[in-house]
Design an enzyme around this catalytic site. Structure first.
Site, PDB file in Angstrom:
ATOM      1  CG  ASN A  71     -42.099   4.735  -2.276  1.00 56.04           C
ATOM      2  OD1 ASN A  71     -41.367   5.410  -2.993  1.00 56.04           O
ATOM      3  ND2 ASN A  71     -42.408   3.483  -2.570  1.00 56.04           N
ATOM      4  CG  ASN A 171     -38.030   8.470  -2.446  1.00 54.65           C
ATOM      5  OD1 ASN A 171     -36.887   8.039  -2.532  1.00 54.65           O
ATOM      6  ND2 ASN A 171     -39.097   7.690  -2.627  1.00 54.65           N
ATOM      7  CD  GLU A 172     -38.045   5.358  -5.884  1.00 53.38           C
ATOM      8  OE1 GLU A 172     -39.215   4.970  -5.790  1.00 53.38           O
ATOM      9  OE2 GLU A 172     -37.066   4.584  -5.882  1.00 53.38           O
ATOM     10  CE1 TYR A 243     -33.835  -1.375  -3.305  1.00 55.57           C
ATOM     11  CE2 TYR A 243     -35.101   0.053  -4.757  1.00 55.57           C
ATOM     12  CZ  TYR A 243     -34.530  -0.201  -3.520  1.00 55.57           C
ATOM     13  OH  TYR A 243     -34.647   0.722  -2.511  1.00 55.57           O
ATOM     14  CD  GLU A 291     -34.768   4.091  -2.406  1.00 56.66           C
ATOM     15  OE1 GLU A 291     -35.309   3.055  -2.858  1.00 56.66           O
ATOM     16  OE2 GLU A 291     -35.398   5.090  -2.047  1.00 56.66           O
ATOM     17  CD  GLN A 348     -35.628   0.805   3.449  1.00 56.51           C
ATOM     18  OE1 GLN A 348     -35.912   0.821   4.632  1.00 56.51           O
ATOM     19  NE2 GLN A 348     -36.477   1.257   2.522  1.00 56.51           N
TER      20      GLN A 348
END
Ligand code: AHR
Length: 500
Positions: A71, A171-172, A243, A291, A348
């Site tokens: 982010n 990103n995203e 996740y 991720e 991470q």
């Protein structure tokens, strides 16, 4: 309980891309400041990077690191991180509500990565910025010299280009939380034009276009479809993020969540291939699961951490034994899809939902999840074999027909080894596992280790790395291969030396 796993020498699933064992460093929390970089720490090098942290990163065998976000990327000006450090601006990082000092930027991070022999997977900001900033960054990093940006790189101390091969187009970008979030149409057009221009600067680079940020978003599927309609010819990988966690405290269901990862990957492959068919192209798009991890321990508590400080210590999940088992199942799932997943990044690396934890100014230690990741990234190299599993199954809250055994076998020709990774999901029963290795002869067992026998919520702490693999002696060579006993609730790695 009895179970069987079978491979045949002729049935190879795929050559494993080493980048499957990538990780991720974002400018957030204490990943950079207080993590890899801690200038006043006694173990730090001349540039302020901790040598003890480097040693553990080396031990983890990570070949690629995604950088600088996350982010954070969507509000970042890369130019803030070049030139004299004392003249760099302090900025508000709106993504994580911190202050970014920019003491670490492009050159510092590249030096750290080069020293560790790690390839950098660089992101370009498509939130607040776009084509111009992206093309300038590629020129700065990869063009040899004689132009404004490449000469500026030289003036800043890097005479040779960084030659960064892999790049993320934002990103995203589908997430409402993302700075500069976009509709699929808006992002698809921008990603396409940015990709074209970046490849005009350096035609050798590879590009990752953003897929969905989480498979539960209502736009999952249609997002990928639209984005790929715009970008298919210009990009090399489509990203996935996911996740997992155990907030409901249900171990059976938790360990079955790797089935969701498998379904997610297969769904995204189907979408890529439908676009391929419609476009009547020969090109097959591969995936970057850039991720993935377990993230839930800190979701509620992080809100209370004071905002607008440097290195705001967020996402410091402390992992336990059951998290290590769940991570093992996810690793095996990535390997089982290694014919299409070519890049994956454990999100991470240090302090932020990470296998490695530090105390700012103090010690460093390994979380429980460090060990399965380290074993797979070190020994899961070579060819992933098509692995047949015969196992009893169970139903859990969200999943049915969950095999008690999760497993894959890797043929590492360079080291002359077959390596078996296996999880026994059963809470109560040890597993008598027959490993049938058709077409192979086994010389000896080089290593048989297991992570088992801990309380589910047992964690590792500074100076107390309690949860870690130990030797398992309950193994023997048989006529067809191997017989091994896997303890109830266990992560296992078995390395077998092949007879020539
Ligand atoms: O890894 C933590 C965050 O998770 C990343 O910044 C973002 O991309 C994702 O939502």
């Amino acid at each position: 309980m009895k179970a069987k796993v079978l491979i045949n020498k002729g049935n190879v699933l795929s050559e494993i891309d080493d980048r499957l064992y990538g990780s991720f460093i974002e400018h957030m929390g204490r990943a950079v400041y207080g993590g890899i970089f801690d200038p006043s720490h006694p173990m730090s090098d001349n540039y302020g990077f901790r040598n003890d942290v480097k040693a553990l990163v080396k031990d983890l065998n990570v070949p690629l690191v995604r950088y600088p976000g996350g982010n954070f990327l969507s509000g970042y000006n890369w130019e803030d991180g070049i030139g004299p450090i004392d003249q760099r601006p302090r900025r508000l990082d709106l993504a994580w509500q911190t202050i970014e000092t920019n003491e670490v930027g492009l050159h510092e991070f590249m030096r750290w990565a080069n020293e560790l022999d790690i390839e950098v997977d660089m992101g370009v900001n498509l939130g607040t910025r776009g084509i111009d900033a992206a093309r300038n960054l590629v020129e700065y990093c990869n063009f040899p010299g004689g132009t404004y940006w490449s000469d500026l790189r030289k003036a800043n101390g890097a005479s040779e280009p960084f030659n960064i091969k892999t790049w993320c187009l934002g990103n995203e970008m589908d997430g409402s939380w993302q700075i500069g979030a976009k509709t699929a149409e808006e992002y698809g057009r921008l990603a396409c034009e940015t990709a074209k221009v970046m490849k005009l600067v350096d035609e050798t680079i590879e590009l990752v276009v953003c897929g969905t940020s989480v498979s539960t978003l209502p736009t999952f599927g249609s997002w990928e479809q639209t984005v790929l309609e715009h970008t298919y010819e210009h990009v090399d990988y489509l990203s996935l993020h996911m996740y997992y966690g155990n907030p409901e405290n249900d171990i059976e269901n938790y360990l079955a969540k790797s089935l969701d990862m498998d379904r997610f990957i297969k769904g995204v492959i189907a979408i890529c291939d439908s676009v391929k068919a419609r476009k009547k192209t020969e090109k097959t798009l591969n995936l970057a699961f850039d991720e993935w991890n377990i993230w839930y321990h800190t979701l509620e508590t992080d809100e209370q951490i004071e905002k607008w400080q440097v290195a705001r210590p967020v996402l410091e999940d402390i992992y336990n034994f059951e998290d290590a088992l769940a991570l093992g199942c996810l690793l095996i799932t990535l390997l089982k899809n290694s014919d299409r997943v070519k890049i994956a990044c454990l999100a991470q690396l240090v302090n932020v939902i990470a296998p490695i934890m530090t105390e700012t100014g103090g010690e460093v230690w390994c979380q429980t999840i460090f060990y399965p990741f380290q074993q797979v990234s070190t020994h899961g190299r070579g060819k992933a074999m098509l692995t047949t599993i015969v196992s009893d199954q169970y139903d859990s809250k969200d999943f049915s027909d969950v095999p008690y055994l999760e497993s894959i076998i890797v043929d590492d020709e360079e080291r002359n080894e077959l390596v078996v990774f296996a999880v026994n999901r059963s809470q109560n029963e040890e597993m008598h596992l027959d490993i049938d290795l058709q077409g192979y002869k086994i010389q000896s067992v080089s290593e048989c280790s297991t992570l088992a026998g801990y309380e589910l919520k047992e964690t590792n702490k500074k100076g107390q790395e309690i949860v870690k693999p130990v030797a398992n002696n309950q193994i023997s060579i048989t006529d067809i291969g191997i017989n091994v006993v896997l303890p109830a609730l266990s992560w296992n790695m078995i390395r077998l030396e092949k007879a020539e």
